[in-house]
Design a protein around this motif. Sequence first.
Motif, PDB file in Angstrom:
ATOM      1  N   SER A 207      65.736  26.880 111.444  1.00 10.96           N
ATOM      2  CA  SER A 207      64.573  26.723 112.323  1.00 10.96           C
ATOM      3  C   SER A 207      64.996  26.623 113.782  1.00 10.96           C
ATOM      4  O   SER A 207      66.130  26.239 114.096  1.00 10.96           O
ATOM      5  CB  SER A 207      63.792  25.450 111.964  1.00 10.96           C
ATOM      6  N   SER A 208      64.061  26.974 114.654  1.00  9.86           N
ATOM      7  CA  SER A 208      64.174  26.747 116.100  1.00  9.86           C
ATOM      8  C   SER A 208      62.942  25.965 116.543  1.00  9.86           C
ATOM      9  O   SER A 208      61.879  26.051 115.913  1.00  9.86           O
ATOM     10  CB  SER A 208      64.252  28.067 116.862  1.00  9.86           C
ATOM     11  N   PHE A 209      63.074  25.246 117.662  1.00 13.91           N
ATOM     12  CA  PHE A 209      61.994  24.379 118.137  1.00 13.91           C
ATOM     13  C   PHE A 209      61.786  24.528 119.644  1.00 13.91           C
ATOM     14  O   PHE A 209      62.728  24.758 120.396  1.00 13.91           O
ATOM     15  CB  PHE A 209      62.318  22.907 117.833  1.00 13.91           C
ATOM     16  N   ARG A 210      60.528  24.373 120.023  1.00 16.18           N
ATOM     17  CA  ARG A 210      60.168  24.257 121.448  1.00 16.18           C
ATOM     18  C   ARG A 210      59.658  22.857 121.699  1.00 16.18           C
ATOM     19  O   ARG A 210      58.874  22.313 120.911  1.00 16.18           O
ATOM     20  CB  ARG A 210      59.069  25.273 121.797  1.00 16.18           C
ATOM     21  N   PHE A 211      60.103  22.248 122.807  1.00 13.86           N
ATOM     22  CA  PHE A 211      59.607  20.943 123.226  1.00 13.86           C
ATOM     23  C   PHE A 211      58.740  21.140 124.475  1.00 13.86           C
ATOM     24  O   PHE A 211      59.230  21.569 125.516  1.00 13.86           O
ATOM     25  CB  PHE A 211      60.779  20.001 123.543  1.00 13.86           C
ATOM     26  N   GLY A 212      57.456  20.840 124.332  1.00 11.52           N
ATOM     27  CA  GLY A 212      56.516  21.107 125.413  1.00 11.52           C
ATOM     28  C   GLY A 212      55.598  22.262 125.042  1.00 11.52           C
ATOM     29  O   GLY A 212      55.839  23.014 124.102  1.00 11.52           O
ATOM     30  N   GLN A 213      54.551  22.421 125.824  1.00  8.65           N
ATOM     31  CA  GLN A 213      53.511  23.385 125.515  1.00  8.65           C
ATOM     32  C   GLN A 213      53.856  24.774 126.032  1.00  8.65           C
ATOM     33  O   GLN A 213      54.490  24.928 127.075  1.00  8.65           O
ATOM     34  CB  GLN A 213      52.177  22.941 126.115  1.00  8.65           C
ATOM     35  N   ALA A 214      53.410  25.789 125.286  1.00  8.24           N
ATOM     36  CA  ALA A 214      53.506  27.157 125.758  1.00  8.24           C
ATOM     37  C   ALA A 214      52.455  27.389 126.843  1.00  8.24           C
ATOM     38  O   ALA A 214      51.478  26.639 126.956  1.00  8.24           O
ATOM     39  CB  ALA A 214      53.304  28.135 124.614  1.00  8.24           C
TER      40      ALA A 214
END
Length: 271
Positions: A262-269
């Motif tokens: 998996s990969s993750f984003r922290f914060g909103q697109a």
Amino acid sequence: MSQLAFPTYFLSHGGGPWPFMKDQFGGRYDVLEASLQDIPRQLGARPKAVLVVTAHWEGPQFLVSASPNPGMIYDYSGFPAHTYQIQYPAPGAPALAAQVKTLLDAAGHPARLDHERGFDHGTFSALFPIYPEADMPLVQLSLKHGYDALTHIQVGRALASLRQQGVLILGSGLSYHNLRQFGQPGAVASQQFDAWLRQAMALPPAERLAHLLAWDQAPAARQAHPREDHLLPLMVALGAAENEPAQVVYHEDDFFGALAVSSFRFGQAAD
């Protein structure tokens, strides 16, 4: 993404120089490639530079690449001859490197500038699908010996202000990294650890932090990461956006036929 700051990312960067081996790999990396190619859309604006925390570099203190024209490091073996001729001629960003050092020094994590370091495959393989023109200024940040999770989270906190300055922070690693049990032998361990990791990412910030600080107590943790070098870039990305929600931006259950990654984003697109 808010109007003030880019999100940060932890990227499972795949194996070796995969973007340059499509004839050999076929569609094996299509899902990962699509997730990386979507990042510019998620950002909504072009960064002024990218800071890559790479799992493929470490030292007794934090090291920051400061060359204006970084070369290439082919830190893999057994791949086709053409993969040792790859060029990803993105410029460096010495001023950003100096700023990173200043921020880390001030936070009690002394750093050293490295004026010779080139791009390793944790950087160029991840960045090629995102910025194929190789025109985005890049700086690499190493890990620190000892692999202390809290130290790397603190480094992320120290670098958080860069997000308001147009710098994109990417942690480049792999959510499962046991090369002795790759493919089918690692299937169960990767599934167990990845499920725990995705659940931890969905927790409120304080609980999420507590889980990550005790990551080695997670199911199959040491089977998934005998050495945590490929997990620690996640700690820096989290620390730089510590109070923001995490979103899974890439997930597969059959990476190399069997592994969960998996990969993750922290914060909103942006959208």
